[in-house]
Scaffold this motif. Structure first.
Motif, short mmCIF file in Angstrom:
data_model
loop_
_atom_site.label_atom_id
_atom_site.label_comp_id
_atom_site.label_asym_id
_atom_site.label_seq_id
_atom_site.Cartn_x
_atom_site.Cartn_y
_atom_site.Cartn_z
N GLU A 89 73.88 -44.59 32.71
CA GLU A 89 72.69 -43.88 32.86
C GLU A 89 73.13 -42.32 32.51
OE1 GLU A 89 72.46 -43.31 37.86
OE2 GLU A 89 70.97 -44.37 37.38
N SER A 237 64.28 -46.34 30.27
CA SER A 237 65.68 -47.32 29.73
C SER A 237 64.80 -47.48 28.42
CB SER A 237 64.88 -49.00 30.58
OG SER A 237 65.45 -49.70 29.94
N GLN A 251 70.19 -45.64 30.02
CA GLN A 251 69.15 -45.21 31.24
C GLN A 251 68.96 -43.90 31.14
OE1 GLN A 251 67.90 -48.45 32.57
NE2 GLN A 251 69.41 -49.08 31.41
#
Ligand code: 0L1
Ligand code: MG
Length: 254
Positions: A89, A237, A251
């Motif tokens: 992330e 994404s 992400q």
């Protein structure tokens, strides 16, 4: 304003995510002075514990040069704090207006410095990888001159590397696809990177030597983008696929 003060303002913008006006509106800054600012802001990063891990080349495609309105290849520094793992992330808080672009990266096996041939350049490479660079100009509205963007470490923010491949793979014209949330958003070829990413490696070797740097064993070189950069927003994404080299992704969160 002194070069030290410019470096501090850019560093503050990069750490707070608050945009600043371009310096070239107020004062002349040569390319030499701009690289000096870049070096001063790297010193600030190192004083916070960041370690250099290599370099990036910027404005290596016609699409990128057109997007920002300049026509010269530039380079910047990469640190360990800029790297995120494949699939991880990326929190967008603290960024100004982040964008992502598909790239090819070289991982060096030997030192490379000065004027070199394509064969010499590739002989110094240990691996090649698909990569994504997240750029984030610290200037309001992504507006800057050539010297402004060099001083801003060529908008370097974060980067992601995919799997490592043997450098024997021909990378001169590989298809590159960018997907956001599973939909194709950009398509290009590695040939958009100066005609062949190896030319970017050669340019890096030459340009870095001019400024007293070299590519050393283990260093990463981001060769440049194959398409325009796409703006990022939370909850996306983002995936890049490179023909024969697989994919790399991250992400976004808020
Ligand atoms: O990596 C790049 O090509 C970006 C260079 C700086 C220009 C920009 O912020 O788009
Ligand atoms: Mg780039």
């Amino acid at each position: 304003m002194s070069l030290e003060k410019i470096a501090q303002k850019l560093d503050q913008a990069a750490t707070t995510g608050k945009a600043i006006p371009q310096f070239s509106n107020e004062q002349e800054m040569s390319v030499e002075e701009a690289y000096a600012v870049q070096s001063l802001s790297m010193a600030l990063r190192r004083s916070r514990g960041e370690q250099p891990v290599g370099f990036k080349m910027g404005l290596t495609s016609k699409a990128k040069m057109k997007q920002v309105g300049v026509d010269e290849v530039i380079w910047g520094h990469l640190t360990d704090a800029m790297q995120i793992s494949d699939g991880d992330e990326l929190a967008l808080a603290g960024n100004v207006h982040p964008r992502a672009e598909p790239e090819i990266a070289f991982i060096m096996g030997k030192t490379l410095s000065g004027d070199v041939s394509a064969a010499q350049a590739m002989a110094a490479v240990e691996y090649i990888c698909p990569a994504i660079e997240i750029i984030d100009s610290r200037y309001a509205n992504f507006k800057f001159s050539l010297s402004d963007v060099i001083a801003d470490n060529t908008s370097a923010s974060k980067f992601v590397l995919g799997n490592r491949y043997n450098p024997d793979t021909d990378i001169s014209n590989l298809g590159m696809v960018v997907e956001v949330d599973g939909s194709t958003r950009a398509v290009g070829s590695s040939a958009a990177i100066l005609g062949n990413p190896v030319r970017s490696l050669i340019a890096a070797s030459r340009m870095l030597a001019k400024w007293g740097h070299s590519l050393k064993e283990g260093d990463i070189l981001l060769a440049g983008a194959a398409t325009e950069a796409l703006p990022l927003s939370p909850g996306q994404s983002f995936r890049t696929m490179v023909q024969n080299l697989g994919h790399v992704s991250f992400q976004t969160t808020s």
